[in-house]
Design an enzyme around this catalytic site. Structure first.
Site, PDB file in Angstrom:
ATOM      1  N   ASP A  36       0.844  -1.191   0.000  1.00  0.00           N
ATOM      2  CA  ASP A  36       0.000   0.000   0.000  1.00  0.00           C
ATOM      3  C   ASP A  36       0.882   1.244   0.000  1.00  0.00           C
ATOM      4  O   ASP A  36       1.489   1.600   1.009  1.00  0.00           O
ATOM      5  CB  ASP A  36      -0.923  -0.001   1.218  1.00  0.00           C
ATOM      6  CG  ASP A  36      -1.888   1.172   1.177  1.00  0.00           C
ATOM      7  OD1 ASP A  36      -2.928   1.049   0.518  1.00  0.00           O
ATOM      8  OD2 ASP A  36      -1.576   2.213   1.792  1.00  0.00           O
ATOM      9  N   TYR A  41       3.712   9.694   0.272  1.00  0.00           N
ATOM     10  CA  TYR A  41       4.647   9.080   1.209  1.00  0.00           C
ATOM     11  C   TYR A  41       6.096   9.429   0.854  1.00  0.00           C
ATOM     12  O   TYR A  41       6.991   9.280   1.695  1.00  0.00           O
ATOM     13  CB  TYR A  41       4.473   7.561   1.256  1.00  0.00           C
ATOM     14  CG  TYR A  41       3.094   7.105   1.689  1.00  0.00           C
ATOM     15  CD1 TYR A  41       2.181   7.994   2.267  1.00  0.00           C
ATOM     16  CD2 TYR A  41       2.691   5.791   1.504  1.00  0.00           C
ATOM     17  CE1 TYR A  41       0.916   7.573   2.647  1.00  0.00           C
ATOM     18  CE2 TYR A  41       1.422   5.362   1.889  1.00  0.00           C
ATOM     19  CZ  TYR A  41       0.538   6.262   2.446  1.00  0.00           C
ATOM     20  OH  TYR A  41      -0.718   5.841   2.815  1.00  0.00           O
ATOM     21  N   LYS A  70      -2.041   6.096  -4.521  1.00  0.00           N
ATOM     22  CA  LYS A  70      -3.103   7.069  -4.255  1.00  0.00           C
ATOM     23  C   LYS A  70      -2.834   8.397  -4.955  1.00  0.00           C
ATOM     24  O   LYS A  70      -1.695   8.869  -4.997  1.00  0.00           O
ATOM     25  CB  LYS A  70      -3.224   7.300  -2.738  1.00  0.00           C
ATOM     26  CG  LYS A  70      -3.416   6.006  -1.954  1.00  0.00           C
ATOM     27  CD  LYS A  70      -3.477   6.243  -0.466  1.00  0.00           C
ATOM     28  CE  LYS A  70      -3.434   4.935   0.288  1.00  0.00           C
ATOM     29  NZ  LYS A  70      -2.068   4.370   0.385  1.00  0.00           N
ATOM     30  N   HIS A 103      -6.776   9.940  -2.423  1.00  0.00           N
ATOM     31  CA  HIS A 103      -6.188   9.876  -1.085  1.00  0.00           C
ATOM     32  C   HIS A 103      -7.048  10.580  -0.038  1.00  0.00           C
ATOM     33  O   HIS A 103      -7.242  10.064   1.063  1.00  0.00           O
ATOM     34  CB  HIS A 103      -4.780  10.490  -1.124  1.00  0.00           C
ATOM     35  CG  HIS A 103      -3.883  10.025  -0.027  1.00  0.00           C
ATOM     36  ND1 HIS A 103      -2.518   9.936  -0.147  1.00  0.00           N
ATOM     37  CD2 HIS A 103      -4.154   9.612   1.237  1.00  0.00           C
ATOM     38  CE1 HIS A 103      -2.002   9.501   0.985  1.00  0.00           C
ATOM     39  NE2 HIS A 103      -2.967   9.297   1.842  1.00  0.00           N
TER      40      HIS A 103
END
Length: 317
Positions: A36, A41, A70, A103
């Site tokens: 994921d 990130y 996302k 997201h």
């Protein structure tokens, strides 16, 4: 699960850049096939290196992997959705996503990839008073662009994160391609039973992020030490009864209530422990753990956007 997605995935949020490639390789060796990720990130390039190495070493094939990413808030305008998706695909060194999610239901002003990537939350971090700048992009327009990704073969499934029940109802009223997944924060302090039931009624699978609760948030000062679920009485009682750790009990609770889970760790022994969930909690144990619910949300834009980004932007209140 309606999809072929493994119920236990490996979460990549907050894994340090310098550790990401090696951590991903270790996770594959430990048995993870569901990863994921997200543009925000900031470690998709390193994640791609780890996955590529695992495939080059013959540990896994692309077909055996389930890779989620996302769409970040600054790419909500229809003209930018494919650009964002392709950047993540390039970083991860793959040709398609098994699942691509919106997201947050938050549209922010576009920041070009060449200007800053990942763009994060504030429009201009060098401004005297950096703030988020909302963009006038309705969610239905973003979803239509997500549907186009499926039609172009860039993405197999699409879905959403951090939607409330009202937004789920609204999405189902206009979606030509129905969402395959709703990803939300959920753990025994935030059981979200009505939202999960609604998603299931619509045929939408649910992934619970932060399945261990406060553990992900201590380092961000978004949770107090006393909020750890690992020491909660019903969790400890079940752990003792089954010869498992409190973390395994929390993860099993998440799986057993019908959600996928995406725990994160950089420690190989914990990686294996988090996959070792082949036991059954009793109905009494499940109910006792669920009764811990406090509607305690750790990941709340209505709190952290004002504190960190100078902008009050609640989405749940």
């Amino acid at each position: 699960m309606n999809t072929d997605m493994p119920a236990v995935g490996f979460g990549l949020w907050k894994i340090p850049l310098e550790d990401t490639a090696a951590t991903v390789l270790e996770a594959v060796k430990a048995g993870y096939r569901h990863f994921d990720s997200a543009a925000d990130y900031g470690n998709e390039g390193e994640t791609g290196k780890g996955l590529s190495q695992a495939m080059q070493e013959g540990l896994v094939t692309r077909e055996e992997l389930w890779i989620t990413s996302k769409l970040w808030n600054t790419f909500h305008a229809p003209d930018h959705v494919e650009e964002a998706c392709r950047q993540s695909l390039d970083d991860l060194k793959i040709d398609f996503f098994d699942l691509y999610l919106i997201h947050f239901p938050i549209a922010l002003e576009y920041v070009p990839i060449e200007t800053r990537y990942p763009p994060e939350w504030v429009y201009d971090p060098d401004a005297q008073n950096p703030v988020m700048i909302p963009a006038k992009v309705p969610l239905h327009a973003t979803w239509a662009a997500m549907e186009a990704l499926v039609e172009k073969g860039l993405v197999k499934n699409i879905g959403v994160c951090n939607y409330n029940s009202g937004l789920v109802h609204d999405l189902m009223a206009y979606a030509r391609i129905k969402p395959a997944m709703l990803q939300i924060e959920s753990h025994p302090y935030l059981t979200q039973e009505r939202l999960i039931r609604l998603a299931k009624d619509y045929g939408i699978d649910v992934t619970a992020f932060s399945p261990l609760g406060a553990q992900s948030y201590f380092e961000l000062d978004m949770a107090a030490e006393g909020e750890s679920l690992l020491g909660a009485a019903p969790v400890m009682v079940a752990a003792s009864a089954h010869g498992k750790t409190p973390a395994q009990v929390l993860l099993r609770w998440g799986i057993q209530r019908g959600t996928a889970i995406i725990p994160k760790t950089t420690k190989p022994d914990r990686m294996r422990e988090n996959l070792d969930l082949d036991f059954e909690l009793s109905q009494v144990e499940m109910a006792a753990i669920s009764s811990l619910n406090q509607n305690r949300r750790f990941n709340d834009p209505g709190t952290f956007t004002e504190a960190a980004f100078g902008t009050f932007h609640p989405i749940y209140d």
